[in-house]
Write a protein that holds these residues in place. Structure first.
Motif, PDB file in Angstrom:
ATOM      1  N   UNK A   1      17.983  51.015 106.056  1.00 23.47           N
ATOM      2  CA  UNK A   1      17.101  51.162 104.902  1.00 23.47           C
ATOM      3  C   UNK A   1      16.438  49.832 104.545  1.00 23.47           C
ATOM      4  N   UNK A   2      17.258  48.815 104.431  1.00 22.39           N
ATOM      5  CA  UNK A   2      16.740  47.488 104.115  1.00 22.39           C
ATOM      6  C   UNK A   2      15.720  47.047 105.156  1.00 22.39           C
ATOM      7  N   UNK A   3      16.067  47.225 106.429  1.00 28.43           N
ATOM      8  CA  UNK A   3      15.178  46.808 107.508  1.00 28.43           C
ATOM      9  C   UNK A   3      13.881  47.621 107.499  1.00 28.43           C
ATOM     10  N   UNK A   4      13.962  48.906 107.226  1.00 29.10           N
ATOM     11  CA  UNK A   4      12.763  49.749 107.200  1.00 29.10           C
ATOM     12  C   UNK A   4      11.807  49.325 106.095  1.00 29.10           C
ATOM     13  N   UNK A   5      12.353  49.045 104.925  1.00 29.60           N
ATOM     14  CA  UNK A   5      11.506  48.616 103.813  1.00 29.60           C
ATOM     15  C   UNK A   5      10.933  47.223 104.058  1.00 29.60           C
ATOM     16  N   UNK A   6      11.748  46.357 104.626  1.00 27.70           N
ATOM     17  CA  UNK A   6      11.280  44.997 104.941  1.00 27.70           C
ATOM     18  C   UNK A   6      10.105  45.060 105.904  1.00 27.70           C
ATOM     19  N   UNK A   7      10.242  45.829 106.968  1.00 26.66           N
ATOM     20  CA  UNK A   7       9.154  45.944 107.942  1.00 26.66           C
ATOM     21  C   UNK A   7       7.902  46.522 107.309  1.00 26.66           C
ATOM     22  N   UNK A   8       8.094  47.501 106.432  1.00 26.97           N
ATOM     23  CA  UNK A   8       6.947  48.128 105.784  1.00 26.97           C
ATOM     24  C   UNK A   8       6.186  47.124 104.923  1.00 26.97           C
ATOM     25  N   UNK A   9       6.906  46.280 104.207  1.00 29.43           N
ATOM     26  CA  UNK A   9       6.251  45.274 103.363  1.00 29.43           C
ATOM     27  C   UNK A   9       5.524  44.246 104.213  1.00 29.43           C
ATOM     28  N   UNK A  10       6.212  43.717 105.229  1.00 29.11           N
ATOM     29  CA  UNK A  10       5.611  42.681 106.063  1.00 29.11           C
ATOM     30  C   UNK A  10       4.445  43.229 106.874  1.00 29.11           C
ATOM     31  N   UNK A  11       4.493  44.512 107.202  1.00 28.27           N
ATOM     32  CA  UNK A  11       3.394  45.131 107.945  1.00 28.27           C
ATOM     33  C   UNK A  11       2.232  45.512 107.031  1.00 28.27           C
ATOM     34  N   UNK A  18       2.248  45.725  94.254  1.00 34.26           N
ATOM     35  CA  UNK A  18       2.451  47.168  94.120  1.00 34.26           C
ATOM     36  C   UNK A  18       3.844  47.466  93.551  1.00 34.26           C
ATOM     37  N   UNK A  19       3.916  48.415  92.638  1.00 38.34           N
ATOM     38  CA  UNK A  19       5.194  48.791  92.041  1.00 38.34           C
ATOM     39  C   UNK A  19       5.923  49.753  92.974  1.00 38.34           C
ATOM     40  N   UNK A  20       7.206  49.489  93.197  1.00 42.42           N
ATOM     41  CA  UNK A  20       8.023  50.345  94.044  1.00 42.42           C
ATOM     42  C   UNK A  20       8.859  51.266  93.163  1.00 42.42           C
ATOM     43  N   UNK A  21       8.731  52.556  93.377  1.00 40.45           N
ATOM     44  CA  UNK A  21       9.488  53.536  92.618  1.00 40.45           C
ATOM     45  C   UNK A  21      10.690  53.955  93.467  1.00 40.45           C
ATOM     46  N   UNK A  22      11.879  53.646  92.973  1.00 41.13           N
ATOM     47  CA  UNK A  22      13.095  53.901  93.747  1.00 41.13           C
ATOM     48  C   UNK A  22      13.259  55.378  94.083  1.00 41.13           C
ATOM     49  N   UNK A  23      12.989  56.253  93.136  1.00 38.82           N
ATOM     50  CA  UNK A  23      13.165  57.681  93.373  1.00 38.82           C
ATOM     51  C   UNK A  23      12.176  58.186  94.427  1.00 38.82           C
ATOM     52  N   UNK A  24      10.935  57.742  94.321  1.00 31.46           N
ATOM     53  CA  UNK A  24       9.938  58.178  95.289  1.00 31.46           C
ATOM     54  C   UNK A  24      10.268  57.654  96.686  1.00 31.46           C
ATOM     55  N   UNK A  25      10.743  56.413  96.762  1.00 33.55           N
ATOM     56  CA  UNK A  25      11.129  55.856  98.052  1.00 33.55           C
ATOM     57  C   UNK A  25      12.282  56.651  98.650  1.00 33.55           C
ATOM     58  N   UNK A  26      13.254  56.999  97.822  1.00 29.31           N
ATOM     59  CA  UNK A  26      14.400  57.768  98.307  1.00 29.31           C
ATOM     60  C   UNK A  26      13.957  59.120  98.854  1.00 29.31           C
ATOM     61  N   UNK A  27      13.046  59.796  98.147  1.00 30.96           N
ATOM     62  CA  UNK A  27      12.547  61.092  98.606  1.00 30.96           C
ATOM     63  C   UNK A  27      11.762  60.949  99.900  1.00 30.96           C
ATOM     64  N   UNK A  29      12.087  58.679 102.185  1.00 30.71           N
ATOM     65  CA  UNK A  29      12.941  58.281 103.296  1.00 30.71           C
ATOM     66  C   UNK A  29      14.100  59.239 103.528  1.00 30.71           C
ATOM     67  N   UNK A  30      14.230  60.238 102.659  1.00 33.58           N
ATOM     68  CA  UNK A  30      15.266  61.244 102.837  1.00 33.58           C
ATOM     69  C   UNK A  30      16.669  60.746 102.582  1.00 33.58           C
ATOM     70  N   UNK A  31      16.820  59.869 101.580  1.00 30.18           N
ATOM     71  CA  UNK A  31      18.139  59.329 101.242  1.00 30.18           C
ATOM     72  C   UNK A  31      18.325  59.395  99.728  1.00 30.18           C
ATOM     73  N   UNK A  32      19.537  59.027  99.283  1.00 34.18           N
ATOM     74  CA  UNK A  32      19.775  58.929  97.847  1.00 34.18           C
ATOM     75  C   UNK A  32      19.207  57.606  97.344  1.00 34.18           C
TER      76      UNK A  32
END
Length: 213
Positions: A1-11, A18-27, A29-32
């Motif tokens: 999860x950490x690596x996926x988000x890191x790559x997304x930001x750097x890419x 940009x504001x990151x919404x934890x609930x939307x990110x979880x949905x 990425x299919x995780x809690x």
């Protein structure tokens, strides 16, 4: 999860500010939300996001920050290349020659994952030969950026070809035991590729940023 988000930001999939919404990110990425919260804490420690009280979590990755990180890496790695040129043995030269051969093969066959691995092994070998453990520790804090940058850049065929030629030229300077040339070529390689990545990710936002040798 950490690596996926890191790559997304750097890419550049999330823009600076940009504001990151934890609930939307979880949905998405299919995780809690728990692993998302953990990932955000790690990203904050790496300087890629910031948390503002009562406002939320925001991306902290601009074109200027990306270039500054690369300039720091260029300064350190060019010194390490200089020192390595004075220290490498015949066995080291043979090892690097094999890496160059493998990189050439991976470049010719567009083997992206292999090329990223070989690229990191190549730089790591120079670090080891230099014996500069203190300088190498200074690089630890931005390895995540370097890795993500390589993935993004090496997805482009022109960059794969140019990167290989630059790595080959650095090797030639090292094998020739020319410290000044190895240092110059390493610095130019890192700065050029960093500027290419900044343009790739930030586009018009990168205009006005300059660094000349």
């Amino acid at each position: 999860m950490h690596e996926r988000l890191r790559r997304a930001i750097v890419a550049g999939r999330f823009r600076n500010g940009e504001r990151l919404n934890e609930r939307q990110l979880a949905e998405m990425l299919g995780v809690s939300t728990t692993p998302v919260k953990d990932a955000i804490r790690k990203l904050e420690s790496e300087g890629l996001v910031r948390t503002e009280a009562r406002r939320g979590v925001f991306v902290e990755f601009s074109a200027r920050q990306a270039l500054e990180m690369a300039l720091g890496r260029a300064a350190l790695e060019s010194v390490m290349a200089h020192i390595a040129a004075n220290r490498l043995s015949e066995a080291d030269i043979a090892e690097m020659a094999r890496l160059i051969d493998d990189m050439e093969h991976a470049t010719a066959h567009s083997a992206l994952e292999d090329l990223v691995t070989l690229n990191e092994a190549y730089h790591g070998t120079i670090h080891r030969i230099s014996g500069c453990t203190y300088l190498e520790r200074r690089l630890d804090g931005q390895r995540m950026y370097d890795h993500a940058q390589r993935i993004a850049l090496l997805s482009e065929s022109a960059e794969r070809a140019q990167g290989f030629e630059e790595h080959k030229s650095i090797f030639e300077a090292l094998a020739g035991r020319d410290p000044a040339l190895a240092e110059t070529r390493m610095r130019r390689h890192i700065v050029r590729s960093a500027k290419a990545h900044v343009r790739q990710v930030f586009g018009s936002d990168a205009e006005g940023l300059a660094y000349d040798e």
